[in-house]
Design an enzyme around this catalytic site. Structure first.
Site, mmCIF file in Angstrom:
data_model
loop_
_atom_site.group_PDB
_atom_site.id
_atom_site.type_symbol
_atom_site.label_atom_id
_atom_site.label_comp_id
_atom_site.label_asym_id
_atom_site.label_seq_id
_atom_site.Cartn_x
_atom_site.Cartn_y
_atom_site.Cartn_z
ATOM 1 N N ALA A 71 43.927 41.321 41.466
ATOM 2 C CA ALA A 71 43.079 40.669 40.466
ATOM 3 C C ALA A 71 43.934 39.760 39.597
ATOM 4 O O ALA A 71 45.141 39.977 39.444
ATOM 5 C CB ALA A 71 42.354 41.708 39.606
ATOM 6 N N ASP A 72 43.292 38.756 39.034
ATOM 7 C CA ASP A 72 43.988 37.877 38.104
ATOM 8 C C ASP A 72 42.992 37.337 37.083
ATOM 9 O O ASP A 72 41.829 37.084 37.411
ATOM 10 C CB ASP A 72 44.666 36.715 38.827
ATOM 11 C CG ASP A 72 45.657 36.005 37.928
ATOM 12 O OD1 ASP A 72 46.748 36.578 37.703
ATOM 13 O OD2 ASP A 72 45.351 34.913 37.428
ATOM 14 N N THR A 73 43.466 37.189 35.858
ATOM 15 C CA THR A 73 42.627 36.729 34.757
ATOM 16 C C THR A 73 43.253 35.514 34.093
ATOM 17 O O THR A 73 44.470 35.469 33.895
ATOM 18 C CB THR A 73 42.443 37.852 33.711
ATOM 19 O OG1 THR A 73 41.809 38.973 34.336
ATOM 20 C CG2 THR A 73 41.590 37.384 32.533
ATOM 21 N N ALA A 108 39.294 36.902 38.776
ATOM 22 C CA ALA A 108 39.039 37.021 40.211
ATOM 23 C C ALA A 108 39.511 38.390 40.674
ATOM 24 O O ALA A 108 40.562 38.876 40.234
ATOM 25 C CB ALA A 108 39.773 35.931 40.984
#
EC number: 3.6.1.9
Length: 200
Positions: A71-73, A108
């Site tokens: 995940a990445d923010t 994501a």
């Protein structure tokens, strides 16, 4: 059922995944997080989330039935990604830029196994009330902004800055749980496994 691995060092993502009753093992997955030229924020977070998941899968034995989550923010203001602040001056500049304005938070989440991969991107809108410089300075001294995208943690002390939120609260924290549960289901991993065997 495949074993689930989380390719993330974020304690917030670990807490969120635990919250929906899914057992997992944490993996370390180091990738280059430098944005490409002219890359949109959505493309950036999707690429990093998938890259982390694929990097995590690559360190597991080929014969193992495994599924890896990445995940990445990104915090986005006026089309510009605000990363993790490099120092106090950077953090204060971010907070004052966000002050009294609405920004976007894109997260994501990606899942991959040996045969396939899939991603979801969730965009939320967060509005901050006006922030005084002395508040931003005090917030920096708490230590909380240092490792946070955009220089703040909505689930922490910065909650007092938030006037409104449209979208996914858990997505702003770092893992959109509704979309994550949907992805897990597509890979044969149910949520609420903590309830199995509890028939009372």
């Amino acid at each position: 059922m495949p074993s689930l691995y989380l390719a993330s060092g974020s304690p917030r993502r670990r807490e969120l995944l635990t919250q929906i009753g899914v057992p997992f093992t944490v993996l370390s997955a180091q990738i280059d997080e430098t944005p490409f030229d002219h890359e949109t924020p959505a493309a950036y977070v999707e690429r990093l989330a998938l890259g982390k998941a694929q990097a995590g899968l690559s360190v597991l034995p080929a014969e193992q039935q495994a599924c890896v989550m990445g995940a990445d923010t990104a915090v986005v203001l006026d089309g510009r990604i605000l990363g993790k602040p490099v120092d106090e001056a950077d953090a204060l500049a971010m907070l004052m830029a966000l002050s009294g304005r609405e920004h976007q938070v894109l997260t994501a989440v990606a899942l991959c196994d040996r045969q396939r991969s899939d991603t979801r991107i969730v965009t939320s809108r967060v509005r901050f009330r006006p922030i005084q410089i002395h508040e931003a300075q005090a917030y920096w001294t708490s230590g909380e902004p240092a490792d946070k995208a955009g220089g703040y943690a909505i689930q922490g002390l910065a909650a007092i800055f938030v006037e409104g939120l449209q979208g996914s609260y858990s997505g702003v924290v770092g893992l959109p749980l509704c979309e994550t549960a949907e992805l897990l289901g597509h890979f044969g991993i149910p949520c609420w496994q903590c309830l199995e065997g509890d028939k009372s």
